[in-house]
Design a protein around this motif. Structure first.
Motif, mmCIF file in Angstrom:
data_model
loop_
_atom_site.group_PDB
_atom_site.id
_atom_site.type_symbol
_atom_site.label_atom_id
_atom_site.label_comp_id
_atom_site.label_asym_id
_atom_site.label_seq_id
_atom_site.Cartn_x
_atom_site.Cartn_y
_atom_site.Cartn_z
ATOM 1 N N GLU A 47 0.825 -1.303 -0.059
ATOM 2 C CA GLU A 47 -0.105 -0.087 0.147
ATOM 3 C C GLU A 47 1.049 1.128 0.033
ATOM 4 O O GLU A 47 1.902 1.329 0.632
ATOM 5 C CB GLU A 47 -0.919 0.042 1.320
ATOM 6 C CG GLU A 47 -2.059 -1.119 1.400
ATOM 7 C CD GLU A 47 -2.773 -1.173 2.673
ATOM 8 O OE1 GLU A 47 -2.802 -0.176 3.246
ATOM 9 O OE2 GLU A 47 -3.663 -2.191 2.583
ATOM 10 N N SER A 48 0.409 2.230 -0.689
ATOM 11 C CA SER A 48 1.251 3.374 -0.936
ATOM 12 C C SER A 48 0.227 4.590 -1.160
ATOM 13 O O SER A 48 -0.600 4.516 -2.225
ATOM 14 C CB SER A 48 2.264 3.505 -1.890
ATOM 15 O OG SER A 48 3.043 4.634 -2.128
ATOM 16 N N LYS A 49 0.049 5.699 -0.317
ATOM 17 C CA LYS A 49 -0.684 6.614 -0.644
ATOM 18 C C LYS A 49 -2.175 6.559 -0.903
ATOM 19 O O LYS A 49 -2.896 6.796 -1.717
ATOM 20 C CB LYS A 49 -0.237 7.487 -1.794
ATOM 21 C CG LYS A 49 1.306 8.096 -1.716
ATOM 22 C CD LYS A 49 1.732 8.766 -3.030
ATOM 23 C CE LYS A 49 3.113 9.429 -2.747
ATOM 24 N NZ LYS A 49 3.505 10.190 -4.200
ATOM 25 N N GLY A 50 -2.632 5.479 -0.139
ATOM 26 C CA GLY A 50 -3.870 5.218 -0.328
ATOM 27 C C GLY A 50 -4.414 4.203 -0.996
ATOM 28 O O GLY A 50 -5.458 4.087 -1.308
ATOM 29 N N ARG A 51 -3.304 3.418 -1.759
ATOM 30 C CA ARG A 51 -3.701 2.574 -3.024
ATOM 31 C C ARG A 51 -3.006 1.344 -2.897
ATOM 32 O O ARG A 51 -1.795 1.427 -2.224
ATOM 33 C CB ARG A 51 -3.337 3.452 -4.261
ATOM 34 C CG ARG A 51 -4.209 4.414 -4.517
ATOM 35 C CD ARG A 51 -3.448 5.202 -5.932
ATOM 36 N NE ARG A 51 -4.255 6.259 -6.035
ATOM 37 C CZ ARG A 51 -4.145 7.246 -7.221
ATOM 38 N NH1 ARG A 51 -3.131 6.940 -8.135
ATOM 39 N NH2 ARG A 51 -4.922 8.256 -7.516
ATOM 40 N N MET A 52 -3.574 0.362 -3.568
ATOM 41 C CA MET A 52 -2.847 -0.947 -3.224
ATOM 42 C C MET A 52 -2.122 -1.272 -4.715
ATOM 43 O O MET A 52 -2.826 -1.035 -5.688
ATOM 44 C CB MET A 52 -3.914 -2.030 -2.898
ATOM 45 C CG MET A 52 -3.145 -3.336 -3.020
ATOM 46 S SD MET A 52 -4.314 -4.623 -2.157
ATOM 47 C CE MET A 52 -4.669 -4.167 -0.543
ATOM 48 N N PHE A 53 -0.958 -1.611 -4.565
ATOM 49 C CA PHE A 53 -0.081 -2.111 -5.756
ATOM 50 C C PHE A 53 0.468 -3.484 -5.764
ATOM 51 O O PHE A 53 0.791 -4.121 -4.830
ATOM 52 C CB PHE A 53 0.970 -1.204 -5.892
ATOM 53 C CG PHE A 53 0.811 0.183 -6.118
ATOM 54 C CD1 PHE A 53 0.660 0.960 -7.465
ATOM 55 C CD2 PHE A 53 0.623 1.109 -5.011
ATOM 56 C CE1 PHE A 53 0.291 2.155 -7.598
ATOM 57 C CE2 PHE A 53 0.071 2.500 -5.085
ATOM 58 C CZ PHE A 53 0.206 2.878 -6.379
ATOM 59 N N SER A 96 -7.748 -1.581 0.775
ATOM 60 C CA SER A 96 -9.126 -1.940 1.191
ATOM 61 C C SER A 96 -9.382 -1.338 2.618
ATOM 62 O O SER A 96 -8.586 -1.761 3.427
ATOM 63 C CB SER A 96 -9.035 -3.292 0.710
ATOM 64 O OG SER A 96 -10.382 -3.765 1.359
ATOM 65 N N PRO A 97 -10.365 -0.884 2.811
ATOM 66 C CA PRO A 97 -10.965 -0.426 4.275
ATOM 67 C C PRO A 97 -11.792 -1.785 4.755
ATOM 68 O O PRO A 97 -12.003 -1.770 6.013
ATOM 69 C CB PRO A 97 -12.187 0.577 4.008
ATOM 70 C CG PRO A 97 -12.774 0.295 2.384
ATOM 71 C CD PRO A 97 -11.586 -0.309 1.793
#
Length: 420
Positions: free
Chosen positions: A168-174, A186-187
């Protein structure tokens, strides 16, 4: 296509490469042999390649279930079969890829060990659901959409869990390999509950010393059964230790032969099934064979001869059906005959899967298949005896032929089976 696994040698620590079905491992550096203990669900991880600003401790490992093997369907008036090799995501996060595609086959994967940094996301999709969905894929293009599947069997299967590294980086998943964005972080509270590493996930090994006499055990790389040339014993790993397995060898006067292994399964029908299956005569009558039943058939206890080696589905059924039906033409096997190392074809199919194949073999042997299909759900039997029987086959052009029955298996079929 088999997976390639990189791992340290259990003896010297040097990095070695093995296949997923490798059991007898010989290190090219220290030349020590070790036997890899069977794991019910081996765990592997795809190698992560992270950008500089991401630490390996931040990785999340997303679970995928891989299934490779043959699926047999008893439906309508025939036995259908498919080869399948697929991965399916084991977590309910929507933006994860549904499959890993060809990445596990194209990349060298590694076993999950205690040294691996990161956290493991638990699988929340039932394994049965994943396998059922995989089985459904094999029926998409079948013409028979109405007949009920009376029996389904998974034979020669390899099931494993493969983890996809993500971060996860800056609210995104990679994706931890390609760095492609998979979606927003994901919350889902399920991703916050992580699995603790379990020491049982790591591969374990046995020394290849004969428990009976202390001599070296012999076998090929993917052999499930190892042999001691000194005391003529056969050994099978069960629950982390070697146990002796009963084996016999069929005699032959031919010098140039290859001994193919078959599981000789003596079975008896359960009283609750309402179907008599105690003698070979019962099998002939149940499958409606064009054979006149005689006293010899009635006196002969029912036994199935199931290949103890992997073949493509059609060849597997063909071999099991014909060798079982022709067993009266085979000479008596002996537990004392010895076979030179190198003449035994490796036993790669466990007897548990041979037992699972019995209903399918009965359906494939039936002259009136539709009648048998209706009986399969209620057919129950117990296995009274298990023996590994080696039958000699002679080479003839592109085939291997059993000299007493003239039953043959093509060399190409055996070569293909080694890759399953």
């Amino acid at each position: 296509m088999e997976l390639t696994i990189t791992q340290p040698c259990p003896s010297c620590g040097a990095e070695i490469r093995i296949n997923e079905n490798s059991r007898l491992i010989r290190c090219e550096f220290c030349e020590v042999k070790n036997y890899r203990i069977h794991q019910r669900l081996p765990r592997y991880v795809l190698p992560a390649k992270l950008p500089p600003h991401i630490d390996y401790a931040q990785l999340l490992y997303m679970p995928y279930l891989r299934f490779k093997g043959s699926i047999y369907f008893c439906q309508g008036d025939r036995v259908r079969h498919k080869l399948i090799d697929t991965t399916r995501v084991g977590h309910s996060i929507q933006h994860l890829p549904i499959s890993l595609g060809l990445r596990p086959q194209a990349m060298a994967i590694a076993p999950v060990t205690e040294q691996l940094q990161g956290r493991f996301v638990p699988q929340d999709v039932k394994g049965e659901t994943i396998l059922t969905e995989a089985a459904k894929l094999t029926t998409l293009f079948d013409k028979d959409k109405t007949s009920t599947v009376q029996h389904r069997a998974f034979i020669g299967e390899t099931v494993s869990r493969i983890y996809l590294p993500v971060y996860e980086s800056k609210g995104r998943m990679f994706d931890g390999i390609t760095h492609n964005q998979l979606g927003n972080a994901s919350p889902n509270p399920k991703t916050k509950r992580m699995l603790d590493f379990d020491k049982n996930w790591e591969p374990r090994f046995l020394s290849t010393i004969c428990p009976g006499c202390g001599d070296d055990l012999q076998g090929e790389m993917n052999s499930l059964v190892l042999h001691c040339e000194n005391c003529n014993a056969a050994w099978l790993e069960e629950k982390g230790r070697f146990v002796r397995v009963k084996h016999q060898v069929m005699p032959t006067n031919s010098r140039e032969v290859q001994y193919l292994p078959f599981w000789h399964l003596q079975v008896e029908g359960s009283e609750g099934s309402g179907i008599s299956l105690s003698s070979f005569a019962d099998f002939i009558q149940l499958t409606n064979q064009p054979v006149v039943v005689n006293a010899c058939h009635r006196e002969h206890a029912l036994a199935f001869l199931i290949p103890a080696f992997k073949l493509n589905p059609e060849a597997f059924l063909h071999t099991a059906r014909n060798v079982t039906l022709l067993q009266h033409s085979l000479p008596q096997s002996s537990p004392t005959l010895k076979v030179k190392n190198g003449l035994r074809y490796p036993a790669t199919l466990p007897y548990s899967e041979a037992i699972q194949a019995l209903k399918t073999v009965i359906a494939a042997s039936a002259v009136n298949a539709r009648r048998i299909m209706q009986l399969l759900p209620g057919l129950q039997f117990s296995v009274k005896g298990i023996c590994l029987q080696y039958i000699p086959f002679k080479p003839s052009c592109h085939d291997w032929i059993e000299e007493n029955t003239v039953f043959s298996i093509s060399s190409a079929t055996l070569r293909f089976g080694r890759g399953l």
